[in-house]
Design a protein around this motif. Structure first.
Motif, PDB file in Angstrom:
ATOM      1  N   VAL A  77       2.751  -5.185   3.109  1.00 26.05           N
ATOM      2  CA  VAL A  77       1.337  -5.012   2.781  1.00 26.05           C
ATOM      3  C   VAL A  77       0.690  -6.349   2.408  1.00 26.05           C
ATOM      4  O   VAL A  77      -0.480  -6.573   2.707  1.00 26.05           O
ATOM      5  CB  VAL A  77       1.146  -3.947   1.675  1.00 26.05           C
ATOM      6  N   CYS A  78       1.444  -7.262   1.821  1.00 25.33           N
ATOM      7  CA  CYS A  78       0.916  -8.594   1.480  1.00 25.33           C
ATOM      8  C   CYS A  78       1.354  -9.650   2.493  1.00 25.33           C
ATOM      9  O   CYS A  78       0.547 -10.441   2.972  1.00 25.33           O
ATOM     10  CB  CYS A  78       1.394  -9.032   0.102  1.00 25.33           C
ATOM     11  N   HIS A  79       2.644  -9.671   2.816  1.00 29.79           N
ATOM     12  CA  HIS A  79       3.203 -10.748   3.645  1.00 29.79           C
ATOM     13  C   HIS A  79       3.003 -10.538   5.141  1.00 29.79           C
ATOM     14  O   HIS A  79       3.179 -11.479   5.918  1.00 29.79           O
ATOM     15  CB  HIS A  79       4.692 -10.935   3.333  1.00 29.79           C
ATOM     16  N   GLY A  80       2.661  -9.335   5.556  1.00 31.83           N
ATOM     17  CA  GLY A  80       2.435  -9.064   6.970  1.00 31.83           C
ATOM     18  C   GLY A  80       3.727  -8.754   7.711  1.00 31.83           C
ATOM     19  O   GLY A  80       4.816  -9.032   7.217  1.00 31.83           O
ATOM     20  N   GLY A  85       1.862 -14.014   5.946  1.00 29.13           N
ATOM     21  CA  GLY A  85       0.891 -13.944   4.864  1.00 29.13           C
ATOM     22  C   GLY A  85      -0.395 -13.263   5.265  1.00 29.13           C
ATOM     23  O   GLY A  85      -1.453 -13.538   4.707  1.00 29.13           O
ATOM     24  N   ASP A  86      -0.314 -12.371   6.240  1.00 31.83           N
ATOM     25  CA  ASP A  86      -1.512 -11.719   6.770  1.00 31.83           C
ATOM     26  C   ASP A  86      -1.430 -10.198   6.683  1.00 31.83           C
ATOM     27  O   ASP A  86      -1.816  -9.486   7.595  1.00 31.83           O
ATOM     28  CB  ASP A  86      -1.734 -12.146   8.218  1.00 31.83           C
ATOM     29  N   GLY A  87      -0.941  -9.695   5.559  1.00 35.52           N
ATOM     30  CA  GLY A  87      -0.812  -8.254   5.388  1.00 35.52           C
ATOM     31  C   GLY A  87      -2.155  -7.555   5.294  1.00 35.52           C
ATOM     32  O   GLY A  87      -3.211  -8.191   5.186  1.00 35.52           O
ATOM     33  N   SER A  88      -2.126  -6.251   5.304  1.00 40.83           N
ATOM     34  CA  SER A  88      -3.353  -5.452   5.341  1.00 40.83           C
ATOM     35  C   SER A  88      -4.187  -5.574   4.056  1.00 40.83           C
ATOM     36  O   SER A  88      -5.378  -5.314   4.077  1.00 40.83           O
ATOM     37  CB  SER A  88      -3.001  -3.987   5.575  1.00 40.83           C
ATOM     38  N   ILE A  89      -3.603  -6.001   2.965  1.00 42.74           N
ATOM     39  CA  ILE A  89      -4.331  -6.115   1.705  1.00 42.74           C
ATOM     40  C   ILE A  89      -5.085  -7.445   1.593  1.00 42.74           C
ATOM     41  O   ILE A  89      -5.916  -7.631   0.715  1.00 42.74           O
ATOM     42  CB  ILE A  89      -3.355  -5.949   0.513  1.00 42.74           C
ATOM     43  N   ILE A  90      -4.834  -8.365   2.506  1.00 42.78           N
ATOM     44  CA  ILE A  90      -5.310  -9.740   2.390  1.00 42.78           C
ATOM     45  C   ILE A  90      -6.833  -9.899   2.296  1.00 42.78           C
ATOM     46  O   ILE A  90      -7.276 -10.686   1.488  1.00 42.78           O
ATOM     47  CB  ILE A  90      -4.717 -10.617   3.514  1.00 42.78           C
ATOM     48  N   PRO A  91      -7.647  -9.219   3.007  1.00 42.68           N
ATOM     49  CA  PRO A  91      -9.081  -9.466   2.801  1.00 42.68           C
ATOM     50  C   PRO A  91      -9.519  -9.237   1.353  1.00 42.68           C
ATOM     51  O   PRO A  91     -10.463  -9.834   0.889  1.00 42.68           O
ATOM     52  CB  PRO A  91      -9.759  -8.472   3.739  1.00 42.68           C
ATOM     53  N   ILE A 116      12.075 -12.533  -5.491  1.00 41.54           N
ATOM     54  CA  ILE A 116      11.893 -11.084  -5.373  1.00 41.54           C
ATOM     55  C   ILE A 116      12.054 -10.424  -6.748  1.00 41.54           C
ATOM     56  O   ILE A 116      11.288  -9.547  -7.122  1.00 41.54           O
ATOM     57  CB  ILE A 116      12.903 -10.476  -4.368  1.00 41.54           C
ATOM     58  N   THR A 117      13.027 -10.891  -7.506  1.00 42.50           N
ATOM     59  CA  THR A 117      13.351 -10.290  -8.800  1.00 42.50           C
ATOM     60  C   THR A 117      12.299 -10.582  -9.859  1.00 42.50           C
ATOM     61  O   THR A 117      11.856  -9.678 -10.572  1.00 42.50           O
ATOM     62  CB  THR A 117      14.728 -10.779  -9.290  1.00 42.50           C
ATOM     63  N   THR A 118      11.887 -11.851  -9.980  1.00 42.26           N
ATOM     64  CA  THR A 118      11.002 -12.249 -11.087  1.00 42.26           C
ATOM     65  C   THR A 118       9.558 -12.489 -10.671  1.00 42.26           C
ATOM     66  O   THR A 118       8.697 -12.652 -11.521  1.00 42.26           O
ATOM     67  CB  THR A 118      11.513 -13.531 -11.776  1.00 42.26           C
ATOM     68  N   GLY A 119       9.289 -12.535  -9.365  1.00 40.20           N
ATOM     69  CA  GLY A 119       7.948 -12.814  -8.888  1.00 40.20           C
ATOM     70  C   GLY A 119       7.692 -14.308  -8.806  1.00 40.20           C
ATOM     71  O   GLY A 119       8.503 -15.122  -9.240  1.00 40.20           O
ATOM     72  N   SER A 120       6.541 -14.657  -8.251  1.00 44.04           N
ATOM     73  CA  SER A 120       6.157 -16.066  -8.127  1.00 44.04           C
ATOM     74  C   SER A 120       4.655 -16.134  -7.896  1.00 44.04           C
ATOM     75  O   SER A 120       4.131 -15.438  -7.031  1.00 44.04           O
ATOM     76  CB  SER A 120       6.899 -16.707  -6.958  1.00 44.04           C
ATOM     77  N   GLY A 121       3.973 -16.976  -8.652  1.00 46.77           N
ATOM     78  CA  GLY A 121       2.519 -17.066  -8.514  1.00 46.77           C
ATOM     79  C   GLY A 121       1.871 -15.726  -8.790  1.00 46.77           C
ATOM     80  O   GLY A 121       2.092 -15.116  -9.826  1.00 46.77           O
ATOM     81  N   LEU A 122       1.089 -15.237  -7.820  1.00 47.39           N
ATOM     82  CA  LEU A 122       0.430 -13.932  -7.974  1.00 47.39           C
ATOM     83  C   LEU A 122       1.346 -12.758  -7.621  1.00 47.39           C
ATOM     84  O   LEU A 122       1.001 -11.607  -7.874  1.00 47.39           O
ATOM     85  CB  LEU A 122      -0.827 -13.873  -7.100  1.00 47.39           C
ATOM     86  N   MET A 123       2.498 -13.051  -7.019  1.00 50.40           N
ATOM     87  CA  MET A 123       3.425 -11.965  -6.654  1.00 50.40           C
ATOM     88  C   MET A 123       4.121 -11.455  -7.914  1.00 50.40           C
ATOM     89  O   MET A 123       4.771 -12.205  -8.626  1.00 50.40           O
ATOM     90  CB  MET A 123       4.471 -12.493  -5.670  1.00 50.40           C
ATOM     91  N   PRO A 124       4.000 -10.156  -8.178  1.00 49.18           N
ATOM     92  CA  PRO A 124       4.663  -9.609  -9.365  1.00 49.18           C
ATOM     93  C   PRO A 124       6.163  -9.444  -9.130  1.00 49.18           C
ATOM     94  O   PRO A 124       6.626  -9.451  -7.986  1.00 49.18           O
ATOM     95  CB  PRO A 124       3.995  -8.236  -9.531  1.00 49.18           C
ATOM     96  N   PRO A 125       6.941  -9.286 -10.194  1.00 49.50           N
ATOM     97  CA  PRO A 125       8.369  -9.039 -10.024  1.00 49.50           C
ATOM     98  C   PRO A 125       8.613  -7.680  -9.362  1.00 49.50           C
ATOM     99  O   PRO A 125       7.858  -6.740  -9.561  1.00 49.50           O
ATOM    100  CB  PRO A 125       8.917  -9.055 -11.451  1.00 49.50           C
ATOM    101  N   HIS A 126       9.665  -7.619  -8.568  1.00 52.83           N
ATOM    102  CA  HIS A 126      10.025  -6.367  -7.898  1.00 52.83           C
ATOM    103  C   HIS A 126      11.404  -5.855  -8.332  1.00 52.83           C
ATOM    104  O   HIS A 126      12.023  -5.053  -7.641  1.00 52.83           O
ATOM    105  CB  HIS A 126       9.997  -6.562  -6.377  1.00 52.83           C
TER     106      HIS A 126
END
Length: 149
Positions: A77-80, A85-91, A116-126
């Protein structure tokens, strides 16, 4: 004990010091089926994780298929679909980096697992959404997407 009073989880309780029925977990408690993750969410910890962690899942068609499935449900949804980096949520949300950027290409297995575990930047932890074994399968799949550029 045969005739103990039953309390609702969020109701007031005169027996406890803070009047709460639902008490917090004891410090250091680990949920059943979970394992502690000994790395923080800093760049230094990502580098340490990359150095110390090794992929515990064998690279084969089954692990790649599982990684693809997890990617489609959690990451696409985010990474495409191709990791550009062109997922459907990007706009509606800022673009995540493409997997073909210099920084992402330099990440080893442990670093990808850590992100993936802790997140990075705006990406939350998963860590709560993706089990450790599935994260390792996801590492294999992300590396495959990086190679396809």
């Amino acid at each position: 004990m045969v005739h103990s009073v039953a309390f609702q989880a969020y109701s007031e309780n005169q027996i406890t010091p803070d009047s709460k029925t639902l008490l917090p977990a004891v410090a250091g408690t680990i949920a059943r089926g979970m394992e502690p993750y000994p790395y923080g969410d800093t760049d230094a910890e990502r580098i340490r994780a990359d150095r110390e962690l090794t992929n515990t899942v064998t690279l084969d068609s089954k692990s790649l298929a599982r990684g693809k499935r997890v990617y489609e449900h959690q990451c696409q949804v985010c990474h495409g679909p191709q990791g550009k980096g062109d997922g459907s949520i990007i706009p509606k949300f800022p673009n995540p980096p493409s997997f073909s950027t210099k920084r992402v290409l330099s990440l080893g297995d442990g670093a990808i697992f850590h992100v993936i575990t802790t997140g990075s930047g705006l990406m939350p932890p998963h860590a709560l959404q993706v089990l450790p074994r599935d994260r390792w399968c996801l590492v294999h799949y992300v590396k495959k997407l990086r190679e396809e550029k």
